[in-house]
Design a protein around this motif. Structure first.
Motif, PDB file in Angstrom:
ATOM      1  N   VAL A   1       7.005   3.955  -7.109  1.00 57.43           N
ATOM      2  CA  VAL A   1       5.838   3.551  -7.888  1.00 57.43           C
ATOM      3  C   VAL A   1       4.631   4.346  -7.396  1.00 57.43           C
ATOM      4  O   VAL A   1       4.201   4.202  -6.253  1.00 57.43           O
ATOM      5  CB  VAL A   1       5.573   2.041  -7.759  1.00 57.43           C
ATOM      6  CG1 VAL A   1       4.314   1.660  -8.541  1.00 57.43           C
ATOM      7  CG2 VAL A   1       6.774   1.240  -8.257  1.00 57.43           C
ATOM      8  N   THR A   2       4.101   5.207  -8.260  1.00 53.73           N
ATOM      9  CA  THR A   2       2.928   6.012  -7.934  1.00 53.73           C
ATOM     10  C   THR A   2       1.692   5.344  -8.507  1.00 53.73           C
ATOM     11  O   THR A   2       1.632   5.057  -9.708  1.00 53.73           O
ATOM     12  CB  THR A   2       3.065   7.437  -8.490  1.00 53.73           C
ATOM     13  OG1 THR A   2       4.168   8.087  -7.851  1.00 53.73           O
ATOM     14  CG2 THR A   2       1.807   8.249  -8.229  1.00 53.73           C
ATOM     15  N   ILE A   3       0.705   5.121  -7.651  1.00 60.59           N
ATOM     16  CA  ILE A   3      -0.522   4.422  -8.039  1.00 60.59           C
ATOM     17  C   ILE A   3      -1.672   5.414  -8.106  1.00 60.59           C
ATOM     18  O   ILE A   3      -1.970   6.098  -7.125  1.00 60.59           O
ATOM     19  CB  ILE A   3      -0.859   3.310  -7.018  1.00 60.59           C
ATOM     20  CG1 ILE A   3       0.281   2.293  -6.949  1.00 60.59           C
ATOM     21  CG2 ILE A   3      -2.177   2.631  -7.380  1.00 60.59           C
ATOM     22  CD1 ILE A   3       0.174   1.346  -5.761  1.00 60.59           C
ATOM     23  N   PHE A   4      -2.323   5.488  -9.265  1.00 66.42           N
ATOM     24  CA  PHE A   4      -3.511   6.319  -9.423  1.00 66.42           C
ATOM     25  C   PHE A   4      -4.736   5.473  -9.073  1.00 66.42           C
ATOM     26  O   PHE A   4      -5.055   4.524  -9.791  1.00 66.42           O
ATOM     27  CB  PHE A   4      -3.616   6.829 -10.857  1.00 66.42           C
ATOM     28  CG  PHE A   4      -2.594   7.856 -11.216  1.00 66.42           C
ATOM     29  CD1 PHE A   4      -2.917   9.206 -11.219  1.00 66.42           C
ATOM     30  CD2 PHE A   4      -1.297   7.489 -11.542  1.00 66.42           C
ATOM     31  CE1 PHE A   4      -1.973  10.168 -11.547  1.00 66.42           C
ATOM     32  CE2 PHE A   4      -0.345   8.435 -11.869  1.00 66.42           C
ATOM     33  CZ  PHE A   4      -0.680   9.784 -11.870  1.00 66.42           C
ATOM     34  N   VAL A   5      -5.411   5.809  -7.985  1.00 67.05           N
ATOM     35  CA  VAL A   5      -6.545   4.990  -7.561  1.00 67.05           C
ATOM     36  C   VAL A   5      -7.650   5.044  -8.621  1.00 67.05           C
ATOM     37  O   VAL A   5      -7.811   6.052  -9.321  1.00 67.05           O
ATOM     38  CB  VAL A   5      -7.084   5.447  -6.185  1.00 67.05           C
ATOM     39  CG1 VAL A   5      -6.020   5.267  -5.118  1.00 67.05           C
ATOM     40  CG2 VAL A   5      -7.570   6.899  -6.228  1.00 67.05           C
TER      41      VAL A   5
ATOM     42  N   LEU B   1      -9.121   0.979  -1.158  1.00 65.25           N
ATOM     43  CA  LEU B   1      -7.736   1.298  -0.811  1.00 65.25           C
ATOM     44  C   LEU B   1      -7.133   0.205   0.051  1.00 65.25           C
ATOM     45  O   LEU B   1      -5.977  -0.184  -0.143  1.00 65.25           O
ATOM     46  CB  LEU B   1      -7.672   2.647  -0.096  1.00 65.25           C
ATOM     47  CG  LEU B   1      -6.282   3.109   0.330  1.00 65.25           C
ATOM     48  CD1 LEU B   1      -5.332   3.196  -0.853  1.00 65.25           C
ATOM     49  CD2 LEU B   1      -6.355   4.458   1.053  1.00 65.25           C
ATOM     50  N   GLN B   2      -7.919  -0.306   0.984  1.00 67.70           N
ATOM     51  CA  GLN B   2      -7.424  -1.383   1.849  1.00 67.70           C
ATOM     52  C   GLN B   2      -7.026  -2.596   1.023  1.00 67.70           C
ATOM     53  O   GLN B   2      -5.982  -3.223   1.271  1.00 67.70           O
ATOM     54  CB  GLN B   2      -8.484  -1.778   2.870  1.00 67.70           C
ATOM     55  CG  GLN B   2      -7.993  -2.772   3.916  1.00 67.70           C
ATOM     56  CD  GLN B   2      -6.934  -2.173   4.820  1.00 67.70           C
ATOM     57  OE1 GLN B   2      -7.202  -1.211   5.533  1.00 67.70           O
ATOM     58  NE2 GLN B   2      -5.739  -2.738   4.792  1.00 67.70           N
ATOM     59  N   GLY B   3      -7.847  -2.927   0.026  1.00 69.76           N
ATOM     60  CA  GLY B   3      -7.526  -4.071  -0.818  1.00 69.76           C
ATOM     61  C   GLY B   3      -6.205  -3.900  -1.546  1.00 69.76           C
ATOM     62  O   GLY B   3      -5.435  -4.856  -1.692  1.00 69.76           O
TER      63      GLY B   3
END
Length: 296
Positions: A14-18, A76-78
């Motif tokens: 699963v690739t996540i685009f920030v 990002l931490q969230g």
């Protein structure tokens, strides 16, 4: 969805685009246009989609990309906090340092997440497309890292050895050279005879073998004790194939994307994932295997 889904054991990556941009303009980046308008981008919706994917495949890998994941450490931490420890997590980054974010901020972030982050993939290209942080920062990271370098079009071959020597001095460094995946096809994925990058690497390092699957492959090398991989992958993530055992035609997924607005896609071309159907995905052994391995 036309066909039922199949994926490898553990689940598709699963690739996540920030949901925030970078300040870079790399010529081979196909994501930049998506960040021209940030309307609807939502870390909260991304976290909801992370929860959905975790519920379906609780051992899949997650990859954060963008944009620039480390441009907003708090956001990002969230998102990281929504991912349980059953998953491996990778972050694609340039390690951005600015007046608002110091090297110490990045180091502390990796310390705080050392039990969560599997590897940080750091972009360091032979041709300078971005402002790079100090190489010394790499050795201060509290998590494993890998150098990613796209050998784009007419890359400067004469700079290969100086580039390798630059990173050979850094403890823990290994390098993944990447073919321009927008130019990869099923016909040239495993091509060796006409692949000039492969020939260039064989001239300067010791070839140790090849692994791969339907979708991607890696040619492996050793350069004075430092591991090198030359990686090629197809520019899509779904392969349609009939199973010879049951006669069923499947959409075989290798990557799933969580977009900046939280939408979940089954491929890089905008194809939406049928999340309810994916909840009944059929699993098969991962077809990645060593095709050739040269003894030391």
């Amino acid at each position: 969805m036309i066909h039922p889904y199949k994926t490898r054991e553990g689940g598709a990556t699963v690739t996540i685009f920030v949901p925030y941009d970078c300040h870079n303009h790399c010529p081979f980046c196909i994501n930049k246009g998506e960040y021209a308008d940030l309307t609807g981008f939502s870390a909260e919706k991304i976290c909801q989609s992370i929860d959905k994917m975790d519920a379906i495949t609780p051992e899949c890998d997650f990859v954060f990309t963008g944009g620039e994941p480390l441009a907003d450490l708090s956001a990002l931490q969230g998102m990281l906090d929504h991912i349980p420890s059953t998953h491996k997590i990778y972050i694609n980054t340039t390690l951005p340092v600015s007046e608002h974010q110091s090297e110490e901020d990045i180091v502390e972030f990796t310390r705080r997440n050392r039990d969560k982050i599997t590897c940080i993939n750091v972009s360091r290209h032979m041709q300078k497309y971005v402002v790079e942080s100090n190489d010394a920062l790499l050795s201060r990271l509290a998590v494993p890292f890998r150098i990613n370098c796209v050998l784009y079009k007419d890359y400067p071959k004469a700079d290969l050895i100086p580039y390798l020597e630059r990173f050979r001095k850094i403890p823990g460094a290994n390098i993944q050279f990447r073919f321009d995946y927008t130019a990869t096809t099923p016909d040239n994925l495993y091509d060796e005879e006409d692949d000039m990058i492969l020939h260039d690497l064989k001239k300067i390092s010791r070839y140790t073998g090849l692994d791969g699957c339907r979708m991607r492959c890696g040619f492996h090398f050793d350069y004075k004790g430092m591991e090198l991989t030359y990686h090629k992958t197809l520019p899509y993530s779904t392969i349609v194939e009939q199973d010879s055992r049951d006669g069923v035609t499947y959409d075989i997924l290798y990557d799933i994307l969580i977009k900046q607005n939280g939408d979940i896609h089954a491929d890089w071309d905008g194809t939406k994932l049928d999340v309810n159907a994916y909840a009944n995905v059929v699993f098969e052994p991962y077809d990645l295997r060593w095709r050739e391995k040269i003894a030391s």
